[in-house]
Design a protein around this motif. Structure first.
Motif, PDB file in Angstrom:
ATOM      1  N   GLU A  46       0.878  -1.266   0.083  1.00 13.69           N
ATOM      2  CA  GLU A  46       0.071  -0.210  -0.129  1.00 13.69           C
ATOM      3  C   GLU A  46       0.998   1.379  -0.152  1.00 13.69           C
ATOM      4  OE1 GLU A  46      -3.200  -0.264  -0.044  1.00 13.69           O
ATOM      5  OE2 GLU A  46      -3.110  -2.454  -0.158  1.00 13.69           O
ATOM      6  N   VAL A  47       0.424   2.410  -0.341  1.00 12.88           N
ATOM      7  CA  VAL A  47       0.943   3.453  -0.459  1.00 12.88           C
ATOM      8  C   VAL A  47       1.637   3.993   0.891  1.00 12.88           C
ATOM      9  CG1 VAL A  47       1.113   6.101  -0.814  1.00 12.88           C
ATOM     10  CG2 VAL A  47      -0.056   4.538  -2.297  1.00 12.88           C
ATOM     11  N   GLY A  48       1.065   3.587   1.979  1.00 10.33           N
ATOM     12  CA  GLY A  48       1.493   4.094   3.284  1.00 10.33           C
ATOM     13  C   GLY A  48       2.567   2.987   3.852  1.00 10.33           C
ATOM     14  N   GLU A  49       2.768   1.891   2.863  1.00  8.16           N
ATOM     15  CA  GLU A  49       3.775   0.775   3.520  1.00  8.16           C
ATOM     16  C   GLU A  49       5.313   0.865   2.826  1.00  8.16           C
ATOM     17  OE1 GLU A  49       0.448  -2.658   4.463  1.00  8.16           O
ATOM     18  OE2 GLU A  49       1.785  -2.957   2.509  1.00  8.16           O
ATOM     19  N   PHE A  50       5.307   1.925   2.384  1.00  8.52           N
ATOM     20  CA  PHE A  50       6.570   2.044   1.622  1.00  8.52           C
ATOM     21  C   PHE A  50       7.650   2.566   2.706  1.00  8.52           C
ATOM     22  CE2 PHE A  50       4.554   1.743  -2.370  1.00  8.52           C
ATOM     23  CZ  PHE A  50       5.742   1.203  -3.274  1.00  8.52           C
TER      24      PHE A  50
END
Lengths: 591, 591
Positions: free
Chosen positions: B587-591
Motif C-alpha cells: 500500500e502507499v503507506g507501506e513504503f
C-alpha cells in the motif's frame, strides 16, 4: 533538501528483534550493563544531533566547501560548533576504550549511529570517523606513553586524527611508498615525505591533529613488509599535556573533488616531522589493518547512509508529486494527475531503494554483531566463528554496501526527474558524496580481490562455511507463506556453493582467475547475503505486524527482493564461468 | 584532462565497412553526390574543431560555469568564439535542409560528429544541438513565412533555438501544462506562462534566440490533445530580417546543477510574448515528436560521447600508472610496479568500457542509417521497414546508450582510483555531465514505457520483427572461430522472442505489467542489439585485420562482450517474469 528523519523504529527492530543483540550483551562482561532501553535512548540522542544540527547544515556546507589559504583549512559555517556538540556528546569515542573516556559501545549500536551521521552529512562524519580509526589503532598498537598522551584528548574530541597512507605514486600499492623515518637521538623519528588524499589532514575544528603515518625505516625490507607506522602530531605535546611547538608537517593544498566538498582532502608534506613508532618496526601495515575491519564496515555504512537519505527523499517526492495517470483509476481523479507512486516503474525504483536500504541496515548490523562477538566473547569457538564471518563479510560490507548505496542514490535522483539533477533538492549531492565510498579505503575492486583471493581461495573455501551455516539454520525453519522465497534462497545458496567450488578448482591452473572474476563473485555473495538478511527479517517481522503495523511491509519487501533483485545473480554466473579467458586475449596495444 | 583524440579510424570502419552507407547514398537522389572520401574529410574537419578548440576548453568551462545577472546569461570564456567557429563551419545545420543553407548530411555522418562534439564537451554541444532540433521542427511544421524568416539565420548559427516544454508542475506529463496562447488581432498569439529547465533559453552566444513553446489555445481540449506549438523569438524580427523590439520573454533564473555547468538551464517567463503558431492548432505534441527520433538518438550519443572520452582517458591511465604486480612476471620488472593494465580487474573495467563504447558507436550508426533510409529512400517498402526499426530502436538508443554511457563513465572514474574523484583529471566531470542524459528528453523510464508499451505491445510485437530479421540474416552467415558466440546470439535472441511473447500474453490480464517490467525489457533488447552489432562488426573486421591491424581487437572484444556482458540478460528474465506482482503488494503507506 527535505528534513531527515532517523528510522528509529527500523533500527530498533533490527537490533532487538532480528539480531537480538541484548542476548549477546548479557553474555559479555564488558557489555553486561547495557540493555535495549539504554541503546534506544542512546540512538535517540544521536538521532537528535543528526536531525537537528548536522543534516540541516549539509546542503549549505556542500555549497561553501572547505577553503585553503596560507596553509590553513577553513571548514564550512557550522562545522566547528557542530563538531563541538558531537564531541561533548561523547560520539567521537562511541566505540572507544572506556579506560580513556570512550563510551565503549558495541559496533551494532555504532552502526546505527554511523548510518544516521552519514545520512545527515558524509563530509561532516569523516572528521570523527577518521579520528575513531586512529583512536583504535593507537589503543591497540601504541605504547602506554603514547596512549596516555593522546587517547583521552582524541576520544573526547578535543583533538582529531588522520590516517596517512597514500602517496602520489602509491595508492593501492603501499609497498612502494617512499616516505622515510630516520631515528632521532631521543627515540623519536624524523618523518619525511609527501602524503596525498589525507581526509581531515588539516582543518580548523580543533587545536591538534594526530597523524598516523606509514613510512619506511632506514633498514626496511623492500615492499609491504618494510612499512612502519608512526604517530606524528601537528603540534608537539608537552609533558603537562599542553600544546608545544608546531611540528614539521604542513598542508600543501587541498583537492577539488566531485563530492564531499566539506571534507578537507589534503596533501600533507612531512619535512623531518617528529614522530613516534606505533607497534613493531616494519609491522605498520598489519597494525593499520587491525582497524580496517571496523573502518571498512564504516565506509560501507557511508553508502548505506546516503542511500537511506535518498530513499526517504524519493519516497516523499513520489507521494507528493502529481504526474500522469496510473493504469487504474485512483482516488486522485479530482486532481489533475496521480502521485508518482502509482506508476509501476516508480514503484520498481522505490522498492529497489527500500530493499537495499533496509537490507543494508540488516546486513551492516549483522556484520556489526559479529565484530562485537569477535571482540567481546570469551568462548574461543564463538569468537573464532565470529572472526571468520568478519573476515568474510568485511570486504562485502565495504564494497556491496557502497556499490548498492551508489546505485540507490542514482535511482533516488531518477525518481525526481530533472529536479534530481538540480542542487537545491539535495539528491544529486548524495550521488556525489556516495561515489567516493566505492573508491577510498581500498577500492571496491580491491575488496573483491580480498574476498575471493585472500579470504575464499586463501582458506580453500572454509571461510564461507559459517555464512552458509547461518543460511542453512534459517532455511531449516521456513515461514508459511514464504515457501517460494525460501526455495529461491536455497537455490541461490546452492549456486554460490557451486560457483565457489568451480572457481577454487581453477585457481591452480589459471593464475589470473581470481582477479578476473572477483568483482562478479563479490556481487554474488552480496546478493545471496542480502537474500538471507531479508528472509531473516521477514520471519521475525511477520508475527509482530499486529502490534507494530509499520512492519507490514517487511514480508512484502522480502518478496520483492527475492523476485526482482536476487535474480541478478543469474547475470553474474556466465561472466564468472568465463574466468580470465576473455580478459587476456587482448595485447596491451589492442585495447 | 588528457587530450581528446577523435577515433577517426573506428568511425570510418563503422560507416564504410560495417554499414556500407555509401551504397545507401548512391541510391538516394539527395545523397547521390556524397561519397566516403567526402564523408571522411567532413569527419576530419569536425574532429579538428573538437580536438583543438572544444575539448581543451571543457574543463575550464565546467569550473567557470554560466553566470546569471540582471536577466542575462554569460557563458564561459571561449564559448562565444568557439560557437562562431562551429557556426562558420556549417555544423549547426549539419543535417539541415540545403534549401536554407544546411549541409544536408545524413544522420549516419552526423552521429559521428555528434559523438565527437559530446566527447569534447557536452555543455557546449547543447547550444547547437537544441538549435538543430528547433530547425528540424520549423522546417517540417512551420509555414513558409516563418521558415523564410528564421531558418537561414538558425542554420547558419547566427541565431539559436530552444525547446520550451517543461513547467514547474509538468515534466513527463505535458498534458497538464498551463501556458496559454491567446490570439492577437494580427494573427500572432500572446504567450503567457512559465517554462523551466530550458536548455539554452538565454545566453550571450548570438543575438537572437528562437523559442519553440508548447502552450494551450483558449479552446483547447484537456490533456495532451490540447497542446499547440508556437515560435517565440527573443527579439522580434522586422520585415528586412533585422532585429526589432525585445519580446516579452525573459530569463528569471538559471539552475545550479550536478553537471553540464556550462550549459544555461533557464527558467523562462513568457508575459504575453508574441508568438506564431507552428503546425496545426492542438497538434503541438506530434509536431514536437517528429524531431524526437533524431533528438533522442542525439541524447543517446551524449552518453556515448562521454563514455568514449572516459575510456580513452582510462586506457591512457591504465597504461601509464604503475601499481602492484600482475599474476605473471612482466617486462616491467626493473620498474617498481607493473602498469595497471596487467591486472584482471582493470582489464575487466577497460573491456567493459570498450565493449559499450565501440558497440555503442556501431549501434548509433545502425540507428542513424535507418533514420537516413526512412528519410531518403524512395522505395516504400524499404522506407517502411526503416521507419519500423527507427520506431523500435529510438527509445533503446536514448536509454541504453545513456545508461551504459553513465556506467562507462563511472567505471572510467574507478580505473583512476582516488584520482578519478578529483576534478583536475576530468573523469568525474564526465560522470556528472553524462548523468543528465538519462533524465532529460524523456527519462529512461519513459523510454522503456515507450518501447514496451507503445512500440511492442502497441504493435502486438510486430515492430520487433525487422530487428529479429536483421539478426537472423547475420546468424545465417556465421564466422568460423565465432561458433560459440553465434550460438550465444541465437539463444539470446530466442530468449528475447520468448519473453516478448510472455509479456504480450499477460497484457490483457494485468494493466500494470507494461510499466512494471519495461525497464528490464528495454535492457534485454539493448543487450541483444549490442550483441548483434558486435558480431556484425567482428564478421566484417576479421578479414580486414591484415591490412588494418587496429581491427585485431574487434573479434576479441566481440568475444568479451558475448562472454562477460551479454549474460547479464539472465539477470533480467526473473524480474520480467515476476510481472507487476512484487510492485503492487505495498500500500502507499507501506513504503
Amino acid at each position: 533538501m527535505a528534513d531527515y528523519r532517523v528510522p528509529r523504529e527500523d533500527m530498533q527492530f533490527v537490533l532487538q528483534d532480528v539480531f537480538k543483540v541484548e542476548q549477546d550483551w548479557a553474555q559479555f562482561a564488558e557489555l553486561s550493563e547495557l540493555d535495549m532501553d539504554t541503546a534506544v535512548a542512546i540512538i535517540d540522542e544521536g538521532a537528535k544531533l543528526a536531525e537537528t544540527l548536522i543534516a540541516p547544515n549539509a546542503r549549505a556546507a556542500d555549497e561553501e566547501g572547505v577553503k585553503f589559504e596560507n596553509g590553513t583549512v577553513t571548514t564550512p559555517k557550522g562545522y566547528k560548533e557542530n563538531f563541538k556538540q558531537l564531541a561533548e556528546g561523547g560520539w567521537v569515542g562511541v566505540t572507544a576504550n572506556p579506560e580513556f573516556g570512550g563510551m565503549g559501545l558495541p559496533k551494532s549500536i555504532s552502526a546505527q549511529y554511523e548510518e544516521m551521521l552519514c545520512a545527515a552529512d558524509i563530509s561532516f562524519s569523516l572528521y570523527s570517523g577518521l579520528t575513531a580509526g586512529a583512536i583504535m589503532t593507537i589503543d591497540q598498537h601504541a605504547d602506554d606513553n603514547l596512549k596516555a598522551t593522546y587517547l583521552e584528548k582524541m576520544i573526547s574530541g578535543q583533538w582529531t586524527g588522520s590516517m596517512c597512507l597514500t602517496e602520489p605514486h602509491a595508492g593501492t600499492d603501499l609497498g612502494i611508498i617512499r616516505s622515510k623515518a630516520e631515528p632521532n637521538e631521543d627515540g623519536s623519528f624524523a618523518i619525511t615525505g609527501t602524503k596525498i588524499f589525507i581526509t581531515g589532514g588539516e582543518h580548523d575544528l580543533v587545536d591538534n591533529i594526530v597523524h598516523l603515518v606509514l613510512a619506511k625505516l632506514p633498514d626496511a625490507p623492500a615492499g609491504s613488509k618494510g612499512i612502519s607506522l608512526f604517530l606524528v602530531p601537528k603540534f608537539l605535546v608537552q609533558q603537562d599535556g599542553s600544546l608545544g611547538e608546531r611540528n614539521g608537517v604542513h598542508c600543501g593544498s587541498i583537492e577539488h573533488k566531485m563530492g564531499i566538498h566539506a571534507s578537507a582532502t589534503c596533501v600533507l608534506n612531512f619535512d623531518g616531522a617528529k614522530g613516534w613508532l606505533v607497534g613493531e618496526p616494519h609491522r605498520g601495515l598489519p597494525a593499520m589493518f587491525t582497524m580496517m575491519n571496523y573502518e571498512r564496515l564504516g565506509v560501507g555504512i557511508q553508502g548505506l547512509g546516503a542511500a537511506a537519505r535518498s530513499y526517504q527523499n524519493a519516497l516523499d517526492y513520489a507521494q507528493d508529486r502529481l504526474q500522469g495517470r496510473g493504469a487504474k483509476a485512483t482516488s486522485e481523479m479530482e486532481k489533475e494527475a496521480d502521485p508518482l507512486i502509482v506508476h509501476g516503474d516508480v514503484r520498481r525504483m522505490l522498492l529497489t531503494m527500500k530493499a537495499f536500504v533496509e537490507g543494508g541496515r540488516g546486513f551492516s548490523t549483522y556484520v556489526g554483531q559479529q565484530l562485537d562477538i569477535a571482540k567481546y566473547a570469551q568462548d574461543p569457538q564463538q569468537k573464532a566463528r565470529a572472526e571468520a564471518l568478519v573476515q568474510l563479510l568485511t570486504p562485502v560490507a565495504k564494497a556491496f554496501l557502497t556499490d548498492t548505496g551508489f546505485e540507490v542514490t542514482v535511482i533516488g535522483q531518477q525518481v525526481f526527474g530533472g529536479h534530481g539533477f538540480i542542487r537545491e533538492w539535495g539528491q544529486e549531492q548524495l550521488v556525489r558524496d556516495a561515489r567516493i565510498a566505492q573508491i577510498y579505503e581500498g577500492t571496491n575492486g580491491i575488496q573483491a580481490l580480498d574476498l575471493l583471493g585472500r579470504k575464499i581461495a586463501g582458506s580453500r573455501g572454509e571461510l564461507l562455511q559459517p555464512l552458509l551455516q547461518d543460511i542453512q539454520d534459517l532455511l531449516d525453519q521456513p515461514l508459511a507463506g514464504l515457501e517460494v522465497e525460501f526455495k529461491q534462497l536455497a537455490e541461490a545458496t546452492e549456486l554460490l556453493r557451486t560457483i565457489t567450488g568451480e572457481v577454487l578448482n581453477r585457481v591452480g591452473d589459471d593464475e589470473n582467475i581470481i582477479n578476473s572474476v572477483a568483482v562478479e563473485y563479490l556481487y554474488l555473495v552480496g546478493y545471496v547475503a542480502f537474500a538471507y538478511i531479508w528472509l531473516r527479517m521477514a520471519v521475525v517481522a511477520d508475527p509482530l505486524v499486529a502490534e507494530r503495523p509499520y512492519l507490514a511491509s517487511k514480508v512484502k519487501t522480502a518478496k520483492f527482493y527475492m523476485a526482482r533483485i536476487l535474480p541478478r545473480i543469474h547475470g553474474l554466473v556466465g561472466a564468472i564461468r568465463d574466468g580470465s579467458e576473455s580478459l587476456y586475449r587482448h595485447e596491451v596495444g589492442e585495447f
